[in-house]
Motif scaffolding. Sequence first.
Motif, short mmCIF file in Angstrom:
data_model
loop_
_atom_site.label_atom_id
_atom_site.label_comp_id
_atom_site.label_asym_id
_atom_site.label_seq_id
_atom_site.Cartn_x
_atom_site.Cartn_y
_atom_site.Cartn_z
N LEU A 157 3.82 13.08 -7.10
CA LEU A 157 2.38 13.30 -7.22
C LEU A 157 2.04 14.77 -6.98
CD1 LEU A 157 1.13 10.12 -5.32
CD2 LEU A 157 0.95 10.54 -7.79
N GLU A 158 2.66 15.35 -5.97
CA GLU A 158 2.39 16.76 -5.65
C GLU A 158 2.86 17.69 -6.75
OE1 GLU A 158 4.16 17.29 -1.78
OE2 GLU A 158 2.41 16.41 -0.77
N SER A 159 3.94 17.34 -7.44
CA SER A 159 4.46 18.19 -8.52
C SER A 159 3.71 17.97 -9.83
CB SER A 159 5.95 17.92 -8.75
OG SER A 159 6.13 16.64 -9.36
N GLY A 160 2.91 16.90 -9.91
CA GLY A 160 2.19 16.59 -11.13
C GLY A 160 3.01 15.78 -12.13
N GLN A 161 4.24 15.43 -11.80
CA GLN A 161 5.05 14.61 -12.71
C GLN A 161 4.48 13.21 -12.85
OE1 GLN A 161 8.79 15.48 -10.47
NE2 GLN A 161 9.64 15.65 -12.55
N LEU A 162 3.86 12.71 -11.79
CA LEU A 162 3.22 11.41 -11.80
C LEU A 162 1.80 11.55 -11.25
CD1 LEU A 162 6.09 9.14 -10.37
CD2 LEU A 162 5.31 9.25 -12.75
N VAL A 163 0.96 10.60 -11.62
CA VAL A 163 -0.40 10.52 -11.10
C VAL A 163 -0.63 9.10 -10.59
CG1 VAL A 163 -1.32 12.33 -12.61
CG2 VAL A 163 -1.39 9.93 -13.35
N ARG A 164 -1.63 8.95 -9.76
CA ARG A 164 -1.97 7.61 -9.29
C ARG A 164 -2.52 6.80 -10.44
NH1 ARG A 164 -3.43 7.41 -3.15
NH2 ARG A 164 -4.02 5.32 -3.81
N ALA A 165 -2.03 5.57 -10.58
CA ALA A 165 -2.52 4.68 -11.64
C ALA A 165 -3.69 3.85 -11.15
CB ALA A 165 -1.38 3.78 -12.12
N ALA A 166 -3.88 3.78 -9.83
CA ALA A 166 -5.00 3.05 -9.24
C ALA A 166 -5.39 3.77 -7.96
CB ALA A 166 -4.61 1.60 -8.95
N THR A 167 -6.60 3.52 -7.54
CA THR A 167 -7.07 4.18 -6.31
C THR A 167 -6.58 3.49 -5.06
OG1 THR A 167 -9.11 2.87 -6.40
CG2 THR A 167 -9.16 5.06 -7.44
N GLN A 168 -6.09 2.25 -5.16
CA GLN A 168 -5.70 1.47 -4.00
C GLN A 168 -4.20 1.60 -3.66
OE1 GLN A 168 -6.97 0.14 -6.83
NE2 GLN A 168 -8.99 -0.67 -6.36
N THR A 169 -3.92 1.51 -2.36
CA THR A 169 -2.57 1.32 -1.87
C THR A 169 -2.60 0.02 -1.06
OG1 THR A 169 -2.94 2.50 0.20
CG2 THR A 169 -2.11 3.79 -1.66
N THR A 170 -1.46 -0.60 -0.88
CA THR A 170 -1.41 -1.81 -0.06
C THR A 170 -0.17 -1.77 0.81
OG1 THR A 170 -0.16 -3.15 -1.65
CG2 THR A 170 -2.57 -3.20 -1.85
N GLN A 171 -0.19 -2.58 1.86
CA GLN A 171 0.97 -2.76 2.72
C GLN A 171 2.02 -3.53 1.94
OE1 GLN A 171 1.46 -1.87 6.05
NE2 GLN A 171 3.54 -2.64 5.81
N SER A 172 3.26 -3.13 2.05
CA SER A 172 4.36 -3.81 1.38
C SER A 172 4.81 -5.02 2.20
CB SER A 172 5.51 -2.82 1.18
OG SER A 172 6.59 -3.43 0.53
N ILE A 173 5.94 -5.55 1.84
CA ILE A 173 6.45 -6.77 2.47
C ILE A 173 7.24 -6.51 3.74
CG2 ILE A 173 6.52 -8.11 0.35
CD1 ILE A 173 9.56 -7.51 0.25
N GLY A 174 7.35 -5.26 4.15
CA GLY A 174 8.15 -4.99 5.34
C GLY A 174 7.94 -3.60 5.86
N SER A 175 8.82 -3.24 6.79
CA SER A 175 8.79 -1.93 7.43
C SER A 175 10.20 -1.35 7.43
CB SER A 175 8.30 -2.06 8.87
OG SER A 175 6.97 -2.52 8.91
N TYR A 176 10.28 -0.08 7.79
CA TYR A 176 11.58 0.59 7.92
C TYR A 176 11.91 0.69 9.41
CZ TYR A 176 11.33 1.71 3.02
OH TYR A 176 11.25 1.61 1.67
N TYR A 177 13.18 0.42 9.69
CA TYR A 177 13.69 0.44 11.07
C TYR A 177 14.98 1.24 11.13
CZ TYR A 177 10.76 -3.76 11.59
OH TYR A 177 9.73 -4.64 11.61
N LEU A 178 15.23 1.83 12.29
CA LEU A 178 16.54 2.38 12.59
C LEU A 178 17.25 1.30 13.40
CD1 LEU A 178 18.61 4.73 12.71
CD2 LEU A 178 17.57 5.33 14.90
#
Length: 178
Positions: A157-178
């Motif tokens: 997104l910062e490089s301009g290669q991609l743009v947001r396709a929608a204004t919304q984000t959502t929580q995914s199905i999990g989290s990242y852990y060490l």
Amino acid sequence: DPAGGTLNLAILPAFGMHWLAPRLSHFAATHPEVTVNLSTRLQPFAFQGSAFDAAIHFGHEDWGGVHYLPLLPERVVPVCEPDLLAAPLENPADMLNLPLLHLETRPKGWARWLEALGVRETPPTGMVFDQFSTMAQAAIHGLGVALLPTFSATPYLESGQLVRAATQTTQSIGSYYL
């Protein structure tokens, strides 16, 4: 080892590339006595008999016999190449009219994203990828809309290669852990 040493870490590819790697230079500068070795693993494994000291895990605390350190919950955002849409979609149901790119390990990713925003319709099938990086490249080349973790989408997104396709984000199905 307080005097330093080597940390052999099993990582997930996209997480390693977009979240961990940008933070490693600071860690290396702060802790020059520690050498961090990274190797990709996509599934839980037995630590006994492996060369790994720790691993990055996505999902829930369902890897038996390990201790968890929460790193971050995953939020996802739909992205596409700039010519696909003039502006991000305001109505999430409009996403059903676009070619959607899917991740093999998250076959219900789009359905969950839509449902979290109140859309109960079944998303269309589309191309399936085994890694976020490959799916992102497909989106860059105009093959459809990719649902990426925000940490993975941000550089594109910062490089301009991609743009947001929608204004919304959502929580995914999990989290990242060490």
